[in-house]
Design a protein around this motif. Structure first.
Motif, PDB file in Angstrom:
ATOM      1  N   ILE B  99       1.001  -1.065   0.061  1.00 26.85           N
ATOM      2  CA  ILE B  99       0.041  -0.093   0.157  1.00 26.85           C
ATOM      3  C   ILE B  99       0.903   1.118   0.043  1.00 26.85           C
ATOM      4  CG2 ILE B  99      -1.896   1.414   1.213  1.00 26.85           C
ATOM      5  CD1 ILE B  99      -2.860  -1.641   0.445  1.00 26.85           C
ATOM      6  N   PRO B 100       1.028   1.986  -1.026  1.00 30.56           N
ATOM      7  CA  PRO B 100       1.735   3.042  -1.411  1.00 30.56           C
ATOM      8  C   PRO B 100       1.806   4.120  -0.094  1.00 30.56           C
ATOM      9  CG  PRO B 100       0.787   2.604  -3.306  1.00 30.56           C
ATOM     10  CD  PRO B 100       0.044   1.596  -2.322  1.00 30.56           C
ATOM     11  N   MET B 101       2.812   4.876  -0.166  1.00 31.83           N
ATOM     12  CA  MET B 101       2.757   5.968   0.857  1.00 31.83           C
ATOM     13  C   MET B 101       1.579   6.834   0.635  1.00 31.83           C
ATOM     14  SD  MET B 101       5.065   7.094   2.952  1.00 31.83           S
ATOM     15  CE  MET B 101       6.907   6.686   2.679  1.00 31.83           C
ATOM     16  N   HIS B 102       0.705   6.945   1.699  1.00 33.08           N
ATOM     17  CA  HIS B 102      -0.615   7.795   1.376  1.00 33.08           C
ATOM     18  C   HIS B 102      -1.058   8.437   2.774  1.00 33.08           C
ATOM     19  CE1 HIS B 102      -1.552   4.193   3.085  1.00 33.08           C
ATOM     20  NE2 HIS B 102      -2.816   4.457   3.533  1.00 33.08           N
ATOM     21  N   THR B 103      -1.903   9.283   2.732  1.00 35.54           N
ATOM     22  CA  THR B 103      -2.516   9.957   4.024  1.00 35.54           C
ATOM     23  C   THR B 103      -4.025   9.781   3.963  1.00 35.54           C
ATOM     24  OG1 THR B 103      -2.721  11.969   2.801  1.00 35.54           O
ATOM     25  CG2 THR B 103      -0.713  11.576   4.028  1.00 35.54           C
ATOM     26  N   HIS B 104      -4.635   9.909   5.101  1.00 36.08           N
ATOM     27  CA  HIS B 104      -6.034  10.106   5.302  1.00 36.08           C
ATOM     28  C   HIS B 104      -6.259  11.598   5.888  1.00 36.08           C
ATOM     29  CE1 HIS B 104      -6.322   5.757   4.429  1.00 36.08           C
ATOM     30  NE2 HIS B 104      -5.463   5.745   5.116  1.00 36.08           N
ATOM     31  N   PRO B 105      -6.541  12.497   4.921  1.00 40.41           N
ATOM     32  CA  PRO B 105      -6.472  13.772   5.527  1.00 40.41           C
ATOM     33  C   PRO B 105      -7.489  14.073   6.593  1.00 40.41           C
ATOM     34  CG  PRO B 105      -7.354  13.728   3.094  1.00 40.41           C
ATOM     35  CD  PRO B 105      -7.102  12.378   3.622  1.00 40.41           C
ATOM     36  N   GLY B 106      -8.746  13.228   6.771  1.00 39.81           N
ATOM     37  CA  GLY B 106      -9.530  13.568   8.062  1.00 39.81           C
ATOM     38  C   GLY B 106      -9.785  12.382   9.001  1.00 39.81           C
ATOM     39  N   ALA B 107      -8.695  11.699   9.371  1.00 43.79           N
ATOM     40  CA  ALA B 107      -8.913  10.439  10.119  1.00 43.79           C
ATOM     41  C   ALA B 107      -7.381   9.761  10.402  1.00 43.79           C
ATOM     42  CB  ALA B 107      -9.744   9.216   9.408  1.00 43.79           C
ATOM     43  N   SER B 108      -7.601   9.352  11.986  1.00 49.25           N
ATOM     44  CA  SER B 108      -6.465   8.572  12.300  1.00 49.25           C
ATOM     45  C   SER B 108      -6.811   7.065  12.003  1.00 49.25           C
ATOM     46  CB  SER B 108      -6.203   8.665  13.986  1.00 49.25           C
ATOM     47  OG  SER B 108      -5.586   9.885  14.248  1.00 49.25           O
ATOM     48  N   GLU B 109      -6.067   6.233  12.173  1.00 51.67           N
ATOM     49  CA  GLU B 109      -6.060   4.881  11.758  1.00 51.67           C
ATOM     50  C   GLU B 109      -5.587   3.919  12.610  1.00 51.67           C
ATOM     51  OE1 GLU B 109      -4.600   4.110   7.822  1.00 51.67           O
ATOM     52  OE2 GLU B 109      -4.503   2.028   7.911  1.00 51.67           O
ATOM     53  N   VAL B 110      -6.415   2.875  12.995  1.00 47.24           N
ATOM     54  CA  VAL B 110      -5.585   1.535  13.547  1.00 47.24           C
ATOM     55  C   VAL B 110      -5.647   0.372  12.790  1.00 47.24           C
ATOM     56  CG1 VAL B 110      -5.539   0.301  15.709  1.00 47.24           C
ATOM     57  CG2 VAL B 110      -6.236   2.708  15.766  1.00 47.24           C
ATOM     58  N   LEU B 111      -4.497  -0.243  12.623  1.00 41.89           N
ATOM     59  CA  LEU B 111      -4.566  -1.475  11.837  1.00 41.89           C
ATOM     60  C   LEU B 111      -4.320  -2.687  12.596  1.00 41.89           C
ATOM     61  CD1 LEU B 111      -2.321  -2.108   8.605  1.00 41.89           C
ATOM     62  CD2 LEU B 111      -2.053  -3.360  10.676  1.00 41.89           C
ATOM     63  N   VAL B 112      -5.093  -3.734  12.251  1.00 45.07           N
ATOM     64  CA  VAL B 112      -4.849  -5.022  13.049  1.00 45.07           C
ATOM     65  C   VAL B 112      -4.376  -6.007  11.941  1.00 45.07           C
ATOM     66  CG1 VAL B 112      -7.287  -5.320  12.751  1.00 45.07           C
ATOM     67  CG2 VAL B 112      -5.908  -6.718  14.510  1.00 45.07           C
ATOM     68  N   VAL B 113      -3.462  -6.727  12.217  1.00 43.48           N
ATOM     69  CA  VAL B 113      -3.056  -7.999  10.947  1.00 43.48           C
ATOM     70  C   VAL B 113      -3.864  -9.102  11.649  1.00 43.48           C
ATOM     71  CG1 VAL B 113      -0.937  -9.318  10.391  1.00 43.48           C
ATOM     72  CG2 VAL B 113      -0.587  -6.778  11.048  1.00 43.48           C
ATOM     73  N   ILE B 114      -4.496  -9.518  10.362  1.00 49.21           N
ATOM     74  CA  ILE B 114      -5.253 -10.784  10.615  1.00 49.21           C
ATOM     75  C   ILE B 114      -4.455 -12.118  10.200  1.00 49.21           C
ATOM     76  CG2 ILE B 114      -7.448 -12.049  10.036  1.00 49.21           C
ATOM     77  CD1 ILE B 114      -7.783  -9.704  11.696  1.00 49.21           C
ATOM     78  N   GLN B 115      -3.470 -11.879   9.254  1.00 47.23           N
ATOM     79  CA  GLN B 115      -2.916 -13.067   8.546  1.00 47.23           C
ATOM     80  C   GLN B 115      -1.651 -12.621   7.963  1.00 47.23           C
ATOM     81  OE1 GLN B 115      -5.531 -15.381   5.931  1.00 47.23           O
ATOM     82  NE2 GLN B 115      -3.804 -15.227   4.359  1.00 47.23           N
TER      83      GLN B 115
END
Lengths: 210, 210, 210, 210, 210, 210
Positions: B99-115
């Motif tokens: 997933i190349p370098m990017h931003t979400h202008p309006g939100a923080s993000e939390v990622l959880v690894v499933i696999q």
């Protein structure tokens, strides 16, 4: 009016006022920040000087690689904006000066041209480009978190003031984020499609390692 | 209990409830958006299906240039999150996917690894890089508006779910923003320090013109 | 590029960056909380480890009365979400496991099923019930503050991750609130229409007194 | 003062005022709600009557199962509070009257006793119970989303006004949510530890089915 | 790169972008306002011109009773700031010009002096007065909702730009509020301690009746 | 139920609860305020008394110049409202009593008449006046930051409670702001169009200097 009544009035005022001293919260930068901003200085310690800042009255030094300077009046420089959802900065652009592609992660921005001619633009989440040449008195809005830039497109130095919808808008300059730190070249190439040679060259210019 | 009293109870309930139907606001996407989100569908027209979305149950198609896919469940796909300050997306990363370098202008993000195994990172406004290899069950936070990336750093496909602090976080992929639209090459070079040749090559790959 | 110019660039970066270190605010849990969250740790003391949490990688212990476990990654467990308006939790439901009727006073929730089959539902302020059987990959939203539940309705253990629109969503489990504390039986019966015998029995099961 | 100058003044006023008519937004309930509230009625159509509501001047009918009545002045009854983050309600408690265990999913509440004696309390997320007997003039706060109740604990009728931190606080009465709708008995028993017999009895009293 | 893959990329972009077009919400002033701002114009109908406003490039007409002019770029004049929490205005103060005592009910303000000398001040809730003479480049903050003023205290015309922490800050000029409308003289005298003669005189100057 | 299982349940509760103790944040007034409110007292140190305030049960002293009294229950008096976006005050108006023209810079207000007859009103940003005679049980809203007043327009003492959409609404009484501090007479006259003689007279009554 008799004195006793006057005293009562003063009392009413005092007690009411006590409950409402915090219509502002000048930052005490010596204490740790919180998600809503810094703790407040005691209101009784404040004078009119706390609400005025003169640091934007002097042109920034544009003798640098971008022929431009950003002089911020964010909460760190101007503690009175703490918690008020607003701050300012001054942009000086020498001839050919450029504020490179950048974002403010936590704020929208409005620019007003005071002097000169500026080509400014931003790219939306929908990947549409909006850019326009701005003249003296023009204002332009850059919505929160989107990549944008400003270029002196005239023959004279340009000056602008920019306002932000946050006391601490942040500033992420794309090139410094990619090439001005220790982010490994391999990660930069993988995530930007740029060649390693390009990355390494820019790292050397912008002080990055790895 | 006699019937009259029961009716009174029902009445109390109805009238109270009438004032509070909007603890949610499922988006009516046929009407124009507002700064706080879309107008609400009538509560009486909703069923349990409006609050459930199955679109993240299917792997995204990773047969593309980045060997990866982002499948969003933002307000446009899942209208029930409208106004609730939350949304989800699914990340599929084939082997070597990015997933190349990017931003979400309006939100923080939390990622959880499933696999699988994912190398993920972000760059702060202070230009510090934070990246780490994440394994199954690990979670990582990417604060609002900052450049970040995810790379499959393992030998198998990887799957992750990401949560956002907005129903409409936005997504600005750096390469598409710079090279995938009609932003003139001259403006790209001036604002990024990249050579025109580099810009033009990436424009041809990513569909940009100008 | 000559060295003097490079130094100027570094200076520009440093001073700008200084004003914007707080695009995140990792909680210093040793200091008192505020309405917006905990005071921030010094950014210079942080490493990538502060932004990653591995506590959700392990299944919760479901050998209990509900055959289920909630493992939170709220601000108390994962300080990096402080002030970002988001947090996560892991739900493990053994066969027949139940997350009993509960609310999150300060957050909306989105659940994604990773494994198994879950019957989940909520009741609105208008007293309408919305419940549905969810399969792998399905997501469901539970709007802020409303009573909701999750039940393993399949033949195998189920796993889900839930995201919240707050770093500190709170959790009020109905039965514990009614029967697991010192709320006098008389007050419970008066405010719930339950018989004293029913209340006392549940108090004995759930550890309540009074 | 000459007329031309007066006209200029009027003009200044008019044009400035035009940009700022929306320091309030009286709800147009005929249009769909949004996450921030209802669209505004035209300011020019409003009179002082729009900002005043007389519906709380009349005692609610307490001839019902709870010997109590909640009369709301939420946005649905009093459109002027739309978007202002505040609303009111009137509580009438006949002798032995009870406002049963309930939550407001979207608001904190402050109660002021106007007449009589009220035992009020709430249970926190940490499962601590706070309850106290309140007398005329006492106020008590019930933080957002937590289970709480009010009981007339005196020998005379009691009257209270409650204020909310939202124009639309919602109201979820526990017993109606559990027993006054079509939530299947099996789901109620599984998620509350109550026996089916108890559930069915309360369903018959409160009008539930299933 | 083969064409099929390029198409896939485009598709990824399109679908992602679709969910995130609303990182801005240019106001459609033809529709009713909401508490969070006006409904958005369709993003596809927008051009760069929507994000630029030239109305502040022209000096306001100061040939009036206050020898001053406020030219707003609030949402009504500059729809692009809708929902972004920021707006601007231009202040022109002829020699001896005065922006009279006023408040902005919904926003804090920061003023930057572009030209001339301005004496500006505000009064806090604690009834402390803060005022100072500002020179070119100085900025001063006026916290939300507090009475404040600006006076040209130099020998030349003065120019300033003011930024607000709202797209629609409102403007309540004290004298117009007291004397420029139909508020009955009796109510003005009772609520301000001013004599009826004073009130009537000012009403005649400022166009008030009653 | 066996003891081991009971212990497990308690454990589940404890660990979950630990993450969610802050559904309220009773102010620790000994620590400096922040933009979102005061730091929280430890939850374990709180009792039911912290959530109840009796200070509004006593009539304010109306033997003063305005024959009225405002008794606040803002965060400074009632720390439990800290961070909850709500507070209260009691208004006592003796016969002919007046709460003079004032604003609350940071909150909207709703007034409920408990006893007597009150003429109340406000002036909008559009300079429209809204005022009305209110009787027992009537409620009226005063939108944030706008000038408003309350007058006892009956023949008996009046009592009202007012609710605010903030824990710290502030209170700026117009006459005290203009005439009750050290704001120089010259600045008052210039910014209000009042004569120096009028200003000086009111300064002497209200305790101002300069």
């Amino acid at each position: 009016m008799s004195l006793p009544i006057l005293l009562t009035v003063a009392l009413l005022l005092t007690s009411s006022a006590y409950a409402s001293v915090n219509d502002f919260c000048v930052a005490d930068l010596q204490q740790p920040d919180t998600p809503s901003g810094y703790p407040c200085k005691k209101a009784t310690s404040l004078t009119e000087k706390d609400f005025v800042y003169s640091g934007l009255g002097v042109a920034g030094n544009t003798s640098n690689i971008i022929s431009a300077a950003v002089t911020p009046a964010f909460v760190a420089q101007f503690p009175a904006v703490n918690g008020l959802g607003i701050s300012l900065a001054r942009l000086d652009l020498a001839v050919a000066g450029v504020i490179p592609m950048h974002t403010h992660p936590g704020a929208s921005e409005v620019l007003v041209v005071i002097q000169g001619t500026i080509c400014a633009g931003f790219i939306s989440s929908a990947n549409t480009v909006y850019f326009k040449t701005l003249f003296k008195g023009d204002i332009m809005v850059f919505p929160q978190g989107l990549l944008h830039f400003q270029i002196n497109s005239g023959d004279d130095p340009a000056l602008a003031f920019v306002s932000f919808s946050s006391a601490n808008p942040g500033l992420q300059i794309l090139d410094y984020a990619l090439f001005g730190n220790e982010l490994p070249t391999e990660l930069v190439t993988k995530t930007t499609f740029l060649d390693a040679a390009v990355v390494k060259k820019l790292k050397s210019v912008l002080g990055g390692s790895g």
